[in-house]
Design an enzyme around this catalytic site. Structure first.
Site, PDB file in Angstrom:
ATOM      1  N   ARG A 223      35.701  44.504  41.025  1.00  0.00           N
ATOM      2  CA  ARG A 223      36.922  44.022  40.388  1.00  0.00           C
ATOM      3  C   ARG A 223      37.435  45.148  39.493  1.00  0.00           C
ATOM      4  O   ARG A 223      36.673  45.987  39.020  1.00  0.00           O
ATOM      5  CB  ARG A 223      36.650  42.780  39.542  1.00  0.00           C
ATOM      6  CG  ARG A 223      36.062  41.592  40.297  1.00  0.00           C
ATOM      7  CD  ARG A 223      35.764  40.443  39.347  1.00  0.00           C
ATOM      8  NE  ARG A 223      35.246  39.267  40.031  1.00  0.00           N
ATOM      9  CZ  ARG A 223      33.965  38.970  40.192  1.00  0.00           C
ATOM     10  NH1 ARG A 223      33.042  39.789  39.685  1.00  0.00           N
ATOM     11  NH2 ARG A 223      33.587  37.884  40.829  1.00  0.00           N
TER      12      ARG A 223
ATOM     13  N   HIS B 260      30.118  36.527  43.868  1.00  0.00           N
ATOM     14  CA  HIS B 260      30.632  35.167  43.969  1.00  0.00           C
ATOM     15  C   HIS B 260      29.496  34.159  43.783  1.00  0.00           C
ATOM     16  O   HIS B 260      28.447  34.290  44.406  1.00  0.00           O
ATOM     17  CB  HIS B 260      31.260  34.925  45.343  1.00  0.00           C
ATOM     18  CG  HIS B 260      32.567  35.623  45.529  1.00  0.00           C
ATOM     19  ND1 HIS B 260      33.101  35.898  46.766  1.00  0.00           N
ATOM     20  CD2 HIS B 260      33.458  36.112  44.627  1.00  0.00           C
ATOM     21  CE1 HIS B 260      34.259  36.514  46.624  1.00  0.00           C
ATOM     22  NE2 HIS B 260      34.489  36.658  45.342  1.00  0.00           N
TER      23      HIS B 260
ATOM     24  N   LYS C  96      31.864  38.779  35.889  1.00  0.00           N
ATOM     25  CA  LYS C  96      32.353  37.625  35.136  1.00  0.00           C
ATOM     26  C   LYS C  96      31.209  36.901  34.449  1.00  0.00           C
ATOM     27  O   LYS C  96      30.120  36.769  35.008  1.00  0.00           O
ATOM     28  CB  LYS C  96      33.082  36.653  36.072  1.00  0.00           C
ATOM     29  CG  LYS C  96      34.419  37.162  36.577  1.00  0.00           C
ATOM     30  CD  LYS C  96      35.127  36.106  37.413  1.00  0.00           C
ATOM     31  CE  LYS C  96      36.513  36.567  37.855  1.00  0.00           C
ATOM     32  NZ  LYS C  96      37.199  35.541  38.670  1.00  0.00           N
TER      33      LYS C  96
ATOM     34  N   TYR D 106      37.688  34.561  50.960  1.00  0.00           N
ATOM     35  CA  TYR D 106      38.028  35.924  50.539  1.00  0.00           C
ATOM     36  C   TYR D 106      37.927  36.910  51.677  1.00  0.00           C
ATOM     37  O   TYR D 106      38.640  37.900  51.728  1.00  0.00           O
ATOM     38  CB  TYR D 106      37.067  36.315  49.417  1.00  0.00           C
ATOM     39  CG  TYR D 106      37.486  37.497  48.599  1.00  0.00           C
ATOM     40  CD1 TYR D 106      37.130  38.776  48.974  1.00  0.00           C
ATOM     41  CD2 TYR D 106      38.222  37.333  47.424  1.00  0.00           C
ATOM     42  CE1 TYR D 106      37.487  39.871  48.220  1.00  0.00           C
ATOM     43  CE2 TYR D 106      38.586  38.414  46.660  1.00  0.00           C
ATOM     44  CZ  TYR D 106      38.217  39.685  47.067  1.00  0.00           C
ATOM     45  OH  TYR D 106      38.578  40.763  46.311  1.00  0.00           O
TER      46      TYR D 106
ATOM     47  N   HIS E 146      42.546  45.234  43.754  1.00  0.00           N
ATOM     48  CA  HIS E 146      41.963  44.076  44.435  1.00  0.00           C
ATOM     49  C   HIS E 146      42.042  44.229  45.954  1.00  0.00           C
ATOM     50  O   HIS E 146      41.201  43.704  46.683  1.00  0.00           O
ATOM     51  CB  HIS E 146      42.695  42.807  43.999  1.00  0.00           C
ATOM     52  CG  HIS E 146      41.928  41.552  44.242  1.00  0.00           C
ATOM     53  ND1 HIS E 146      40.838  41.188  43.483  1.00  0.00           N
ATOM     54  CD2 HIS E 146      42.080  40.565  45.161  1.00  0.00           C
ATOM     55  CE1 HIS E 146      40.364  40.039  43.921  1.00  0.00           C
ATOM     56  NE2 HIS E 146      41.098  39.647  44.931  1.00  0.00           N
TER      57      HIS E 146
ATOM     58  N   ARG F 280      38.962  45.851  47.087  1.00  0.00           N
ATOM     59  CA  ARG F 280      37.839  44.902  47.057  1.00  0.00           C
ATOM     60  C   ARG F 280      37.875  44.001  48.290  1.00  0.00           C
ATOM     61  O   ARG F 280      36.850  43.772  48.929  1.00  0.00           O
ATOM     62  CB  ARG F 280      37.926  44.081  45.776  1.00  0.00           C
ATOM     63  CG  ARG F 280      36.893  42.961  45.633  1.00  0.00           C
ATOM     64  CD  ARG F 280      36.998  42.374  44.226  1.00  0.00           C
ATOM     65  NE  ARG F 280      36.368  41.076  44.084  1.00  0.00           N
ATOM     66  CZ  ARG F 280      35.081  40.889  43.820  1.00  0.00           C
ATOM     67  NH1 ARG F 280      34.266  41.927  43.709  1.00  0.00           N
ATOM     68  NH2 ARG F 280      34.580  39.676  43.669  1.00  0.00           N
TER      69      ARG F 280
END
Length: 290
Positions: free
Chosen positions: A140, A260, A164, A269, A234, A237
Site C-alpha cells: 500500500r 488481507h 493496517k 481484489y 494502488h 499493488r
C-alpha cells in the site's frame, strides 16, 4: 458539536486503534455532514441524512457508502455514550455497489514504466526503487512511504512491512527490486533530522516522502511511458496480485502477502481472466484425459 467530534476522534484513535488515515477520513465525513445540515447531533433525523445523501451528487456510490459508514459509526458512538437513544442511520439504505475492479497494468506496461525512469540522478534512482518495491512487494502507498531501512533484509530476500492496525507481515522481495533499492541507497541523501535516518524514501529536503508525492511520481512515470490509464500506487499493488494469480500463485499466499484478513477481499481484489481459471481447473482435475 465540535466537542462531540473531538471526543469521537479520540475514541477512534485510542479505543478503536484506527490508523491516522482512517481517522482522518471518518472525521472529515462527519464534519462535512454537520457543516451542511447545521444541526446539533442530538437533533439529526433520518430525513436529514437522506436529504444529505441526495444532495451529494458529486460523490460516487462508493464514496457515499463510506460517508454513511462514517456517520453510522459516529452516531453509534453517541448512542454508546448515552447522548442519543437511536442511530438515525439505521433506516438509511446504503448505495448498492457493484464489484470493484481497479485498473490493472499488463506486464509490458509495468516494464515500460520502469524503463522510463531517468537514472542519471539520485531522485531517478529513488523513483525506480519506489516503483520496483510497489510492484515487487504489492505494498500500500502508506506502507511504502513509511518503509524503514531496518525492515529491509535484502540478502535474505524479504522486507518486514507494518500494515493496517500496526500488523506486521513478511513479504518476499525479488532481485530487480533488491538491485534498485541498493542502487538508491548508494546515493540516498542524508536525513534532515535524526528521526528520519531510518526512513527509506526521502525527499530532496531529507524528509519522508508524502503519499501525494508518491502518487505524483507514479503518475509522472506513467505519462512518460505513454500509459494513458488512470494510474496510482494502488494500481501497482493490484497488478502485483493479478500477475501472481495469473502465473499460478496460491490465493492464500497472495492474501498473506497483501495483508488481507479475509480471503474474500483477495478474491475481489485479484480478478483473473476466466480462461486462466478454466485452464487451471481443467489441467489439474483428476478426470483429465491423457
Amino acid at each position: 458539536m465540535d466537542g462531540f467530534v473531538a471526543d469521537y476522534i479520540s475514541y477512534l484513535r485510542i479505543e478503536r486503534a484506527m490508523s491516522p488515515n482512517t481517522v482522518s477520513s471518518y472525521s472529515s465525513d462527519v464534519e462535512k455532514f454537520f457543516l451542511a445540515v447545521g444541526k446539533a447531533p442530538s437533533a439529526v433525523t433520518t430525513d436529514d441524512l437522506r436529504d444529505y445523501v441526495s444532495s451529494r451528487r458529486d460523490l460516487s456510490k462508493r464514496s457515499l457508502a463510506r460517508t454513511l459508514s462514517s456517520l453510522r459509526s459516529f452516531f453509534d458512538y453517541l448512542v454508546m455514550e448515552g447522548e442519543r437513544k437511536d442511530n438515525p442511520c439505521d433506516a438509511v439504505d446504503l448505495p448498492k455497489l457493484g464489484r470493484y475492479l481497479p485498473s490493472v497494468l499488463s506486464v509490458g506496461e509495468v516494464e515500460a514504466i520502469l524503463d522510463s525512469v531517468d537514472l542519471t540522478s539520485w531522485q531517478g534512482r529513488r523513483d525506480k526503487a519506489i516503483l520496483e518495491v510497489l510492484y515487487g512487494c504489492g505494498l500500500r502507498v502508506s506502507e511504502a512511504v513509511s518503509l524503514r531501512i531496518s525492515c529491509l533484509f535484502l540478502d535474505e530476500g524479504f522486507v518486514r512491512v507494518v500494515g493496517k492496525g500496526d500488523k506486521e507481515r513478511l513479504v518476499p522481495i525479488g532481485e530487480a527490486a533488491v538491485d534498485a533499492v541498493r542502487d538508491y541507497l548508494g546515493q540516498r541523501p542524508s536525513a534532515a533530522v535524526s528521526e528520519y535516518d531510518d526512513i527509506l524514501f526521502l525527499s530532496r529536503l531529507g524528509k519522508p516522502l508524502s503519499r501525494v508525492s508518491m502518487f505524483n511520481i507514479v503518475k509522472r512515470q506513467a505519462i512518460l511511458a505513454g500509459i494513458h490509464k488512470e494510474i496510482s500506487p494502488h494500481t501497482f499493488r493490484h497488478s502485483f496480485a493479478t500477475h501472481l494469480i495469473e502465473n499460478g500463485a496460491d490465493l492464500r499466499v497472495v492474501q498473506e502477502m497483501l495483508g488481507h484478513e479475509n480471503i474474500l477481499t483477495t478474491e475481489i481484489y485479484t480478478h483473473v481472466d476466466r480462461s486462466t481459471w478454466q485452464a487451471a481447473v481443467l489441467d489439474h482435475h483428476p478426470r483429465k484425459r491423457g
